[in-house]
Design an enzyme around this catalytic site. Sequence first.
Site, PDB file in Angstrom:
ATOM      1  N   GLY A   1       0.654  -1.194   0.000  1.00  0.00           N
ATOM      2  CA  GLY A   1      -0.055  -0.046   0.118  1.00  0.00           C
ATOM      3  C   GLY A   1       0.888   1.205  -0.006  1.00  0.00           C
ATOM      4  O   GLY A   1       1.901   1.265   0.269  1.00  0.00           O
TER       5      GLY A   1
ATOM      6  N   GLN B  63       2.872  10.012   1.822  1.00  0.00           N
ATOM      7  CA  GLN B  63       4.206   9.403   1.841  1.00  0.00           C
ATOM      8  C   GLN B  63       5.232   9.873   0.642  1.00  0.00           C
ATOM      9  O   GLN B  63       6.422   9.686   1.089  1.00  0.00           O
ATOM     10  CB  GLN B  63       4.035   7.764   1.818  1.00  0.00           C
ATOM     11  CG  GLN B  63       3.157   7.264   3.044  1.00  0.00           C
ATOM     12  CD  GLN B  63       3.365   5.830   2.968  1.00  0.00           C
ATOM     13  OE1 GLN B  63       2.198   5.374   2.478  1.00  0.00           O
ATOM     14  NE2 GLN B  63       4.259   5.067   3.470  1.00  0.00           N
TER      15      GLN B  63
ATOM     16  N   CYS C 152       5.789  -0.396   7.772  1.00  0.00           N
ATOM     17  CA  CYS C 152       5.379   0.797   6.849  1.00  0.00           C
ATOM     18  C   CYS C 152       6.723   1.302   6.386  1.00  0.00           C
ATOM     19  O   CYS C 152       7.979   1.439   6.491  1.00  0.00           O
ATOM     20  CB  CYS C 152       5.017   1.957   7.626  1.00  0.00           C
ATOM     21  SG  CYS C 152       4.615   3.560   7.033  1.00  0.00           S
ATOM     22  N   LEU C 153       6.580   1.631   5.047  1.00  0.00           N
ATOM     23  CA  LEU C 153       7.688   2.138   4.020  1.00  0.00           C
ATOM     24  C   LEU C 153       8.282   3.327   4.512  1.00  0.00           C
ATOM     25  O   LEU C 153       9.326   3.793   4.276  1.00  0.00           O
ATOM     26  CB  LEU C 153       7.252   2.260   2.641  1.00  0.00           C
ATOM     27  CG  LEU C 153       6.734   0.937   1.779  1.00  0.00           C
ATOM     28  CD1 LEU C 153       6.141   1.173   0.343  1.00  0.00           C
ATOM     29  CD2 LEU C 153       7.789   0.107   1.983  1.00  0.00           C
TER      30      LEU C 153
ATOM     31  N   HIS D 278      -4.499   1.435   7.469  1.00  0.00           N
ATOM     32  CA  HIS D 278      -3.177   1.636   7.700  1.00  0.00           C
ATOM     33  C   HIS D 278      -3.227   3.009   6.603  1.00  0.00           C
ATOM     34  O   HIS D 278      -2.566   4.092   7.171  1.00  0.00           O
ATOM     35  CB  HIS D 278      -2.160   0.776   7.360  1.00  0.00           C
ATOM     36  CG  HIS D 278      -0.780   1.270   7.184  1.00  0.00           C
ATOM     37  ND1 HIS D 278       0.127   0.566   8.209  1.00  0.00           N
ATOM     38  CD2 HIS D 278      -0.075   1.950   6.395  1.00  0.00           C
ATOM     39  CE1 HIS D 278       1.420   1.048   8.059  1.00  0.00           C
ATOM     40  NE2 HIS D 278       1.167   1.744   6.730  1.00  0.00           N
ATOM     41  N   GLU D 279      -3.780   2.930   5.399  1.00  0.00           N
ATOM     42  CA  GLU D 279      -3.615   3.875   4.510  1.00  0.00           C
ATOM     43  C   GLU D 279      -4.364   5.267   4.870  1.00  0.00           C
ATOM     44  O   GLU D 279      -3.778   6.391   4.700  1.00  0.00           O
ATOM     45  CB  GLU D 279      -3.699   3.309   3.203  1.00  0.00           C
ATOM     46  CG  GLU D 279      -2.900   2.285   2.729  1.00  0.00           C
ATOM     47  CD  GLU D 279      -1.282   2.318   2.606  1.00  0.00           C
ATOM     48  OE1 GLU D 279      -0.976   3.433   2.904  1.00  0.00           O
ATOM     49  OE2 GLU D 279      -0.833   1.426   2.911  1.00  0.00           O
TER      50      GLU D 279
ATOM     51  N   HIS E 236      -2.473   7.364   7.264  1.00  0.00           N
ATOM     52  CA  HIS E 236      -1.735   8.219   6.601  1.00  0.00           C
ATOM     53  C   HIS E 236      -2.158   9.537   6.100  1.00  0.00           C
ATOM     54  O   HIS E 236      -1.727  10.470   6.183  1.00  0.00           O
ATOM     55  CB  HIS E 236      -0.949   7.395   5.365  1.00  0.00           C
ATOM     56  CG  HIS E 236       0.182   6.555   5.742  1.00  0.00           C
ATOM     57  ND1 HIS E 236       1.385   7.082   6.436  1.00  0.00           N
ATOM     58  CD2 HIS E 236       0.547   5.348   5.517  1.00  0.00           C
ATOM     59  CE1 HIS E 236       2.318   6.198   6.586  1.00  0.00           C
ATOM     60  NE2 HIS E 236       1.598   4.984   6.133  1.00  0.00           N
TER      61      HIS E 236
END
Length: 170
Positions: free
Chosen positions: A46, A51, A91-92, A133-134, A137
């Site tokens: 994702g 991000q 998480c990236l 999660h997204e 963000h």
Amino acid sequence: MALLEILHYPDPRLRKSAEAVAKVTDEIRRLAEDMLETMYKAPGIGLAAPQVNVGKRVVVIDVSEEKSSPLYLINPEIVHREGTEQMEEGCLSVPGVFDLVERSERVTMHALNLDGKPFELDADGLLAVCIQHEIDHLNGKLFIDYLSSLKRQRIRKKLGKREKPQRQVL
Ligand code: GNR
Ligand code: NI
């Protein structure tokens, strides 16, 4: 298509709330395709626009093994939740950190697709976790916010306290 740079915690730009997309334009479609390419390359399942330093409510997800089922979510909203479940998350934007987070087990989500058409999606398992999660963000929230302050302190030490640009030596 282009690869985008992914911001890392504790970059303050990850803490801003993203703005709703007023109209799904070619610019938004290009952004979404670049985000998908960046996500596949990382690799991740994702990616949310904040991000990659874009303050718009755009998310891409693909939880398939074969990277063959991309989902494009514009202005996503969770309209129903059921149950709770813990899953190990990463998480990236918080590289190298993995920990358990408790979230809703099943969600129903509303969003626009890349044609600007509304759709609804029922999700469970990894997809449900990833959607939550997204959307976090988009609201300036990171999965480490659910961990204890002691754990967050350690992560902050490990990833560097760079809220402000680091002082140059000499
Ligand atoms: O690639 C990712 N894997 C992942 C695993 C468990 C729970 C959430 C995620 S999302 C993450 C990519 C990412 O940082 N998206 O914002
Ligand atoms: Ni993330």
